[in-house]
Design a protein around this motif. Sequence first.
Motif, short mmCIF file in Angstrom:
data_model
loop_
_atom_site.label_atom_id
_atom_site.label_comp_id
_atom_site.label_asym_id
_atom_site.label_seq_id
_atom_site.Cartn_x
_atom_site.Cartn_y
_atom_site.Cartn_z
N PRO A 226 14.40 -3.04 -5.55
CA PRO A 226 13.13 -2.57 -4.97
C PRO A 226 12.61 -3.47 -3.84
O PRO A 226 12.04 -2.97 -2.87
N TRP A 227 12.81 -4.78 -3.95
CA TRP A 227 12.33 -5.66 -2.87
C TRP A 227 13.07 -5.37 -1.58
O TRP A 227 12.48 -5.47 -0.49
N ALA A 293 6.12 -15.64 0.97
CA ALA A 293 5.73 -16.37 2.18
C ALA A 293 6.05 -15.57 3.43
O ALA A 293 5.23 -15.48 4.36
N GLY A 294 7.23 -14.96 3.45
CA GLY A 294 7.61 -14.19 4.64
C GLY A 294 6.72 -12.99 4.85
O GLY A 294 6.29 -12.72 5.98
N THR A 295 6.41 -12.26 3.78
CA THR A 295 5.60 -11.04 3.92
C THR A 295 4.18 -11.38 4.33
O THR A 295 3.58 -10.67 5.16
N LEU A 296 3.60 -12.43 3.80
CA LEU A 296 2.26 -12.83 4.22
C LEU A 296 2.23 -13.15 5.71
O LEU A 296 1.21 -12.94 6.38
N CYS A 297 3.35 -13.62 6.24
CA CYS A 297 3.42 -13.94 7.66
C CYS A 297 3.66 -12.72 8.55
O CYS A 297 3.74 -12.87 9.77
N VAL A 298 3.77 -11.54 7.94
CA VAL A 298 3.90 -10.32 8.74
C VAL A 298 2.52 -9.78 9.15
O VAL A 298 2.40 -9.09 10.16
N LEU A 399 2.87 -5.01 -3.45
CA LEU A 399 2.75 -4.46 -4.80
C LEU A 399 4.08 -4.49 -5.55
O LEU A 399 4.10 -4.33 -6.77
N VAL A 400 5.19 -4.68 -4.83
CA VAL A 400 6.51 -4.76 -5.48
C VAL A 400 6.63 -6.13 -6.14
O VAL A 400 6.54 -7.16 -5.46
N PRO A 401 6.83 -6.19 -7.45
CA PRO A 401 6.83 -7.49 -8.15
C PRO A 401 7.82 -8.50 -7.57
O PRO A 401 7.49 -9.68 -7.41
N ASP A 402 9.05 -8.05 -7.28
CA ASP A 402 10.05 -9.00 -6.79
C ASP A 402 9.69 -9.59 -5.43
O ASP A 402 10.13 -10.70 -5.11
N VAL A 403 8.94 -8.86 -4.62
CA VAL A 403 8.50 -9.41 -3.34
C VAL A 403 7.60 -10.62 -3.58
O VAL A 403 7.65 -11.60 -2.83
N ARG A 404 6.80 -10.57 -4.63
CA ARG A 404 5.89 -11.68 -4.93
C ARG A 404 6.58 -12.82 -5.68
O ARG A 404 6.14 -13.97 -5.60
N THR A 405 7.65 -12.52 -6.42
CA THR A 405 8.18 -13.52 -7.34
C THR A 405 9.56 -14.05 -7.00
O THR A 405 9.97 -15.07 -7.57
N LEU A 406 10.33 -13.39 -6.12
CA LEU A 406 11.69 -13.85 -5.83
C LEU A 406 11.67 -15.28 -5.32
O LEU A 406 11.00 -15.59 -4.33
#
Length: 431
Positions: A226-227, A293-298, A399-406
């Motif tokens: 999903p990520w 970290a990467g997504t927050l920087c988008v 909202l995708v868990p793996d995006v936050r936790t990987l």
Amino acid sequence: MNSPSIPRIARRPSWAGRNYSLLTAAAVVAGLGANGSLVAAAFAVLGAGGDGGDVGLVAAARTVPLVVFLLIGGAVADRLPRHRVMVAANALNCLSQGAFAALVLLGEPRLWHMMLLSGLGGTGQAFFGPAAEGMLLSSVDGEQAGRAFAVFRMATQGAALGGAALGGALVAAVGPGWVLALDAAAFALAGALRSFLDVSHIPPRTPGGGMLADLREGWREFIGRPWLWGIVVQFSIANAVVGAAQAVYGPLVARDSLGGARPWGLALAAFGAGTVAGALLMTRWKPRRLLLAGTLCVFPLALPAAALAVPVPAEALYVVMFAAGATVEVFGVSWMTALHQEIPEDKLSRVSAYDWFGSVSLIPLAMALAGPAESAFGRPAALWGCAGLVLLVTALVLLVPDVRTLSRRGRPVAAAPAASADAERPVGGLG
């Protein structure tokens, strides 16, 4: 015997193996030529009597086959030795750009000639991109992967920035035909460098049940994470609206409010300089939660469209573009590191093809809709819409868990093992 008074030449870092060094050098050479040729192709069309619409047609002629053949290119790159696919694609690009240059230098090329040759270049890129990304992702050890990818991206972004500036200067000095010829020579040199890649330690690939079976296997690898598909969907929309804002609305805002083409060119250069700075940052910074970290920087990628909607003064736009370039490059390095860590080596090119496909497939549609959207809602509202979509899809992917936790690991657990005499991993493309 070496004299003790003669300093020893510093050796390259342990993570910069032979294949990685060849890939980086070839990418810089090709990047210098390719980014200069973008300027040259536009002026070649205009010099042949075309207008802005014709320039768009030639650009679209490259994008369409790129989208059509990407998935096939990924399957081919995982089935055949990747370096051979890259060299063959470079040869096609060399021939197409050489023919384009000859047409411009020897006479007045027709629009369909330029569209055909541009389409051949896009076809070559469709096969080259997934193979090249697969090669790069498996060329370094997991522990130093982030730093290696950051240095690679810093070098290629610098080449893009320098190539565009050099291309513009050379077009003015010697004309677009010679710049296109230089691009053909750059592809030839890059292909020659890539022919020296050592893939003897890559385990032989056993073809599956055919091309469709390979594509289905790549799709299962892609859709099962999903990520992965979440971020690709995010960037399919973000790339499309950012591309429309910068390629369509940006020059119009510059013409009407900022003083013309020069400040817009400087703004684009500031974005390019920001990507170099972001890559430099990532040679030192190793965020533990890669995708978070990467997504927050988008999120700052929405700022240029918002700045154009106001519009802010040129000097403020330069700052905004630099910041957006720097932060999105943090995502780029984090994304490559996550792919390297999580995707099995024998499926890297197919997964990269789905990534590339998602990243570019909506761009032609966004370009086509930019004009009608401006007519329907007005330019400021269309630009605010672009900014809002970037913020929306980026917030949704969180909202995708793996995006936050990987999390970053020391070594990729999914990579196929390989032995190498010099301890270099085998060398096999932003959301």
